[in-house]
Design an enzyme around this catalytic site. Structure first.
Site, PDB file in Angstrom:
ATOM      1  N   CYS A  99      45.296 -49.792  -3.112  1.00 19.42           N
ATOM      2  CA  CYS A  99      45.010 -50.838  -2.034  1.00 19.42           C
ATOM      3  C   CYS A  99      44.481 -51.947  -2.584  1.00 19.42           C
ATOM      4  CB  CYS A  99      44.441 -50.223  -0.810  1.00 19.42           C
ATOM      5  SG  CYS A  99      44.251 -51.056   0.587  1.00 19.42           S
ATOM      6  N   CYS A 129      41.877 -53.483   0.098  1.00 18.66           N
ATOM      7  CA  CYS A 129      40.667 -52.528   0.289  1.00 18.66           C
ATOM      8  C   CYS A 129      39.779 -52.880  -0.947  1.00 18.66           C
ATOM      9  CB  CYS A 129      40.802 -51.093   0.270  1.00 18.66           C
ATOM     10  SG  CYS A 129      42.331 -50.781   1.205  1.00 18.66           S
ATOM     11  N   ASP A 130      40.419 -53.216  -2.245  1.00 20.94           N
ATOM     12  CA  ASP A 130      39.676 -53.115  -3.430  1.00 20.94           C
ATOM     13  C   ASP A 130      39.628 -54.166  -4.416  1.00 20.94           C
ATOM     14  OD1 ASP A 130      38.881 -50.572  -3.041  1.00 20.94           O
ATOM     15  OD2 ASP A 130      40.899 -49.613  -4.081  1.00 20.94           O
TER      16      ASP A 130
END
Ligand code: NDP
Length: 306
Positions: free
Chosen positions: A131, A134-135
């Protein structure tokens, strides 16, 4: 006993549905499933869930679990092996046990597809991610690889290019599968290079990712690329096999809805990644869980079950 609502799945969508359903007096039963906690159990720090500036994925899921459990939601650890929506009340089977219910919320999520390399699993959350949104933040000014040639890979590459030092897209063919407009965005971005006809055959690093071995599928030669992040964007598989033949499911396995959590079967609702092919974010899944519980309540009231 016939349940008012059974919620299947224990990711952000499932727990949120349970919290809303419980507070609405539906006394929900939640069936947690094999991958209890869902995809966040495979994530390290989560920094985009409102209210938490930084929290580990498993810790966030523990908080959601404790919230639902603390209210008094009943939960079962098993996995739904079969459903029968042709009879009413609907029937669900968990191992040998049979349950009956007037409504259902399906929140079984989707599982990211992975390359299946031994080091990919070992270095998950230590440089390997599924992701970018997200990261990506953790890879500021670092070199990263994105694997895949679909819209997800294009979106991830474009997103990451804004924050990392360099992006290399590794794709197994000589053309992308992605939509034209998203391909062009990547191909016209000077910060992104593409390795065509190439495959990541190993991910390197002891405690965190330090590189990747990439095979040129035309020549067979393998080169080591020093990177600190490897983003796998080769698609997701919605966890819907058990519902096939019972509700409308599209060719990729996502549940078809009317746009507001209703499936093709009256009283069967769905929430989260199981019907979301675009956003795939925990906060959005939680929102869908809330919607599904509210829809279930409305349905039960209309049926005069509550
Ligand atoms: P897709 O299935 O569309 O693409 C997967 C890509 O990964 C393909 O290029 C495929 O290669 C490659 N791939 C699959 N398996 C492997 C493997 N084992 N090793 C290496 N490469 C592999 O998945 P996406 O997640 O990209 O998209 C799913 C759906 O979601 C699509 O309908 C897409 O349009 C949609 N989507 C829309 C977005 C938007 O509109 N903003 C954003 C993201 C997704 P190959 O091409 O050779 O098959």
């Amino acid at each position: 006993m016939v349940e008012k609502v059974i919620i299947i799945g224990s990711g952000p969508a499932g727990y949120t549905a349970a919290i809303y359903a419980y507070r609405d007096g539906l006394d929900p039963l939640l069936i947690k499933g094999f991958e209890a906690g869902g995809q966040l159990m495979l994530t390290s720090a989560v920094e985009n869930f409102p209210g938490f500036s930084s929290i580990l994925g498993p810790d966030l899921m523990e908080k959601l679990y404790q919230h639902a459990k603390g209210l008094g939601c009943r939960m079962i650890d098993g996995n739904v092996s079969k459903v029968d929506f042709s009879v009413y009340p609907y029937k669900l089977f968990v191992d040998q046990e049979q349950y009956e219910t007037y409504s259902v919320v399906i929140a079984t999520g989707a599982s990211a597809k992975w390359l299946g390399l031994p080091n990919e699993k070992r270095l998950m959350g230590k440089g390997v991610s599924g992701c970018a949104v997200c990261d990506g933040f953790f890879f500021k000014n670092k070199d990263v690889i994105v694997v895949g040639g679909g819209d997800s890979a294009m979106e991830d590459a474009s997103y990451l290019a804004n924050m990392v030092k360099s992006v290399t897209v590794v794709h197994r063919r000589d053309s992308f599968k992605a939509s034209k407009i998203m391909q062009e965005k990547v191909l016209n971005d000077k910060r992104i290079r593409v390795l065509w006809n190439s495959e990541v055959v190993d991910i390197l690093g002891d405690t965190k990712v330090s590189g990747a071995s990439v095979k040129d599928l035309k020549t067979g030669s393998i080169s080591k690329i020093p990177v600190e992040g490897v983003f796998i964007a080769i698609g997701h598989k919605p966890n819907t096999d058990v519902f096939r033949g019972q509700i409308d499911i599209d060719k990729d396995g996502y549940i078809n809805t009317n746009g507001f959590t209703k499936t093709s079967k009256e009283g069967v609702f769905c929430a989260g990644d199981v019907q979301d092919r675009v956003y795939k974010q925990a906060v959005i899944a939680a929102g869908w869980g809330c919607m599904a519980a509210m829809e279930a309540r409305k349905f039960l009231a209309e049926k005069k079950i509550i």
